[in-house]
Scaffold this active site. Structure first.
Site, PDB file in Angstrom:
ATOM      1  N   LYS A   1     -43.961  29.893  94.112  1.00 47.52           N
ATOM      2  CA  LYS A   1     -44.497  31.148  94.899  1.00 47.52           C
ATOM      3  C   LYS A   1     -45.302  30.761  96.023  1.00 47.52           C
ATOM      4  O   LYS A   1     -46.229  29.905  95.645  1.00 47.52           O
ATOM      5  CB  LYS A   1     -44.877  32.154  94.064  1.00 47.52           C
TER       6      LYS A   1
ATOM      7  N   ASP B   1     -37.007  29.529  94.225  1.00 44.94           N
ATOM      8  CA  ASP B   1     -36.755  30.968  94.093  1.00 44.94           C
ATOM      9  C   ASP B   1     -35.314  31.105  94.756  1.00 44.94           C
ATOM     10  O   ASP B   1     -34.648  30.326  95.509  1.00 44.94           O
ATOM     11  CB  ASP B   1     -37.861  31.910  94.864  1.00 44.94           C
ATOM     12  N   GLU B   2     -34.997  32.405  94.265  1.00 44.99           N
ATOM     13  CA  GLU B   2     -33.525  32.671  94.890  1.00 44.99           C
ATOM     14  C   GLU B   2     -33.178  32.376  96.220  1.00 44.99           C
ATOM     15  O   GLU B   2     -32.004  32.378  96.459  1.00 44.99           O
ATOM     16  CB  GLU B   2     -33.214  33.965  94.113  1.00 44.99           C
TER      17      GLU B   2
ATOM     18  N   HIS C   1     -28.938  32.137  88.477  1.00 43.76           N
ATOM     19  CA  HIS C   1     -29.649  33.390  88.846  1.00 43.76           C
ATOM     20  C   HIS C   1     -28.714  34.471  89.272  1.00 43.76           C
ATOM     21  O   HIS C   1     -27.226  34.178  89.890  1.00 43.76           O
ATOM     22  CB  HIS C   1     -30.643  32.848  90.112  1.00 43.76           C
TER      23      HIS C   1
ATOM     24  N   LYS D   1     -38.408  25.981  88.956  1.00 37.38           N
ATOM     25  CA  LYS D   1     -37.351  26.184  89.832  1.00 37.38           C
ATOM     26  C   LYS D   1     -37.644  26.535  91.258  1.00 37.38           C
ATOM     27  O   LYS D   1     -38.755  27.274  91.573  1.00 37.38           O
ATOM     28  CB  LYS D   1     -36.355  27.280  89.068  1.00 37.38           C
TER      29      LYS D   1
ATOM     30  N   LYS E   1     -40.993  43.461  85.145  1.00 33.86           N
ATOM     31  CA  LYS E   1     -40.715  44.414  86.214  1.00 33.86           C
ATOM     32  C   LYS E   1     -39.629  44.873  86.660  1.00 33.86           C
ATOM     33  O   LYS E   1     -39.160  45.695  87.574  1.00 33.86           O
ATOM     34  CB  LYS E   1     -41.640  43.575  87.509  1.00 33.86           C
TER      35      LYS E   1
HETATM   36  C1  CAP Z   1     -39.438  36.336  89.181  1.00 35.50           C
HETATM   37  C2  CAP Z   1     -38.471  36.050  90.097  1.00 35.50           C
HETATM   38  C3  CAP Z   1     -37.142  35.990  90.009  1.00 35.50           C
HETATM   39  C4  CAP Z   1     -36.562  37.340  89.165  1.00 35.50           C
HETATM   40  C5  CAP Z   1     -35.236  37.681  88.789  1.00 35.50           C
HETATM   41  C6  CAP Z   1     -38.405  36.968  91.553  1.00 35.50           C
HETATM   42  O1  CAP Z   1     -40.684  36.336  89.729  1.00 35.50           O
HETATM   43  O2  CAP Z   1     -38.703  34.855  90.667  1.00 35.50           O
HETATM   44  O3  CAP Z   1     -36.148  35.901  90.672  1.00 35.50           O
HETATM   45  O4  CAP Z   1     -37.486  37.731  88.179  1.00 35.50           O
HETATM   46  O5  CAP Z   1     -35.146  38.618  88.183  1.00 35.50           O
HETATM   47  O6  CAP Z   1     -38.187  36.786  92.548  1.00 35.50           O
HETATM   48  O7  CAP Z   1     -38.737  38.114  91.478  1.00 35.50           O
HETATM   49  P1  CAP Z   1     -41.920  36.987  89.023  1.00 35.50           P
HETATM   50  P2  CAP Z   1     -33.739  38.817  86.992  1.00 35.50           P
HETATM   51  O8  CAP Z   1     -42.139  36.213  87.776  1.00 35.50           O
HETATM   52  O9  CAP Z   1     -43.285  36.737  90.031  1.00 35.50           O
HETATM   53  O10 CAP Z   1     -41.624  38.183  88.880  1.00 35.50           O
HETATM   54  O11 CAP Z   1     -34.264  37.435  86.103  1.00 35.50           O
HETATM   55  O12 CAP Z   1     -34.410  40.156  86.454  1.00 35.50           O
HETATM   56  O13 CAP Z   1     -32.639  38.702  87.786  1.00 35.50           O
HETATM   57 MG    MG Z   2     -36.977  34.884  92.410  1.00 35.91          MG
END
Ligand code: CAP
Ligand code: MG
Length: 405
Positions: A147, A175-176, A263, A173, A303
């Site tokens: 992040k 991020d998406e 993801h 990893k 969350k």
């Molecule tokens: C988590 C995260 C993940 C989501 C995916 C985000 O970051 O990197 O992509 O949690 O959700 O971008 O929010 P945080 P899921 O740990 O800062 O929340 O696994 O429910 O698809």
């Molecule tokens: Mg993410």
């Protein structure tokens, strides 16, 4: 009009079975079910002069169970092209969601017949393969997401990753929504972050994993995967829903011999409404049949929405026997911090990857301390010691609990 309903029918091993939630719209339940069966297979809204009796006999699905709003339909496997997931879903998860005869419709599960399962590659490594690669035995894997999601340059990205690995995490990893930006080119980021991984591995004596996000147009994904592999990367990450099932199939069918981290960005457009759309369990089954090694399924405690029941059901679909294809490792991510770990492990067990983004980099003493706090919370949960007790001798964990509870 063809009749698609026979409540005495029992599905054969040559049929694909779908479980739907059906809410009729100003028609009887039977009528709605007939329409769903017709529109998802060989029929349409009215009788047609061109219906061919042979086609009808061979390809007509059967509504064989109606219990309240839960409806089960068995589809002859010849209705589908083996090895073609887009076509299969265009049938059983296509037009039907928009029909006026249903107020709501949700595809809650798919049971594929053996011939269809075996027409796909399935997971190359699966849950056991991940444990073998990382040599992590009796505890959940723990990881973070660099992040801010997007915004760092390659050197800054690699530094954050190094701090997380050095602090005790197994996995880092992308991020998406991080791919190849003007300020963070894919090639440069991967090279620098894999160097950071090697440095952390040498210093800690532990196997460290980097999961670069290759999400892009399909041929570019293959090029990026090859590039990661050429630098000694073992993993690739794919946003499977925005890449689409064909894209995922192409990546899997390329036989890259690389671990695929799936993801699910965008899933909640389908999965969130309990009465309409497609369940996460169904998405998980499809991803497993095509062949991912690990998949985000939610946390129940973080969350993102998704009850413990939903998450456990998705995990079951990833792990239960499906004609011998490998079980897939569940990934829990989303709003997690070390304080969540015991509840997470209670709900999902130790065979998970627990990923903490903000819950790592938001630690009062930064990423490395956040990583250490996460690892400490995993140790406590695995040993069955309360976090409060464990934090008495673990400064990083104590600070995390003070900030987030
Ligand atoms: C988590 C995260 C993940 C989501 C995916 C985000 O970051 O990197 O992509 O949690 O959700 O971008 O929010 P945080 P899921 O740990 O800062 O929340 O696994 O429910 O698809
Ligand atoms: Mg993410």
């Amino acid at each position: 009009m063809l009749n698609y309903t026979n409540l005495k029918h029992r599905p054969t091993d040559k049929e694909l079975v779908c479980e739907f939630y059906v809410e009729p719209n100003r028609v009887t339940m039977e009528k709605a079910c007939e329409q769903v069966a017709a529109e998802s297979s060989i029929g349409t809204w009215t009788t047609i002069s061109t219906m061919n009796p042979r086609a009808a006999e061979k390809l007509r699905p059967t509504v064989f169970s109606i219990k309240g709003n839960t409806v089960k339909i068995a589809y002859p496997q010849d209705l589908f092209e083996a090895g073609n997931m887009p076509e299969i879903l265009s049938s059983i998860a296509g037009n039907i969601f928009g029909m006026k005869t249903v107020k709501n419709l949700r595809l809650n599960d798919i049971i594929f017949p053996k011939q269809i399962v075996k027409s796909f590659k399935g997971p190359r490594f699966g849950k056991e393969g991940v444990r073998k690669l990382t040599k992590v035995k009796e505890r959940p894997f723990c990881g973070t997401i660099v992040k801010p999601k997007v915004g760092l340059n390659p050197a800054e990205h690699a530094k954050v990753a190094y701090e997380a690995w050095a602090g005790g995490l197994d996995v880092v990893k992308d991020d998406e929504n991080l791919s190849s930006m003007t300020f963070n080119k894919f090639e440069t980021r991967i090279a620098k972050t894999l160097d950071a991984r090697d440095k952390a591995q040498t210093e800690t004596g532990e196997k460290k994993i980097y999961m670069p996000n290759i999400t892009a147009e399909t041929m570019k994904m293959l090029d990026r995967a090859d590039y990661v592999k050429s630098l000694g990367g073992e993993y690739i990450m794919v946003d499977i829903l925005t890449c689409g099932w064909a894209g995922l199939q192409t990546v899997r069918d390329a036989n890259l011999n690389m671990f695929i981290h799936a993801h699910r960005a965008g899933h909640a457009a389908f999965t969130r409404n309990p009465k309409h759309g497609i369940s996460m369990k169904t998405i998980g089954r499809v991803a497993r049949v095509i062949g991912v090694d690990q998949l985000h399924i939610g946390t129940a405690v973080g969350k993102m929405e998704g009850s413990a029941e939903d998450v456990i059901s998705s995990q079951k679909g990833l792990e239960e026997d499906m004609f011998g294809i490998k079980p897939v490792l569940s990934v829990a991510s989303g709003g997690l911090h070390p304080g969540h770990t015991p509840d997470l492990v209670k709900i999902l067990g130790k065979d998970i990857v627990a990923q903490y983004g903000g819950g790592c980099h938001g630690h009062p003493e930064g990423t490395r301390a956040g990583a250490t706090a996460i690892r400490q919370s995993i140790e406590a949960a695995t040993k069955g010691i309360s976090l409060k007790e464990y934090a008495k001798s673990k400064r990083e964990l104590a600070l995390a609990l003070k900030k987030w509870g």
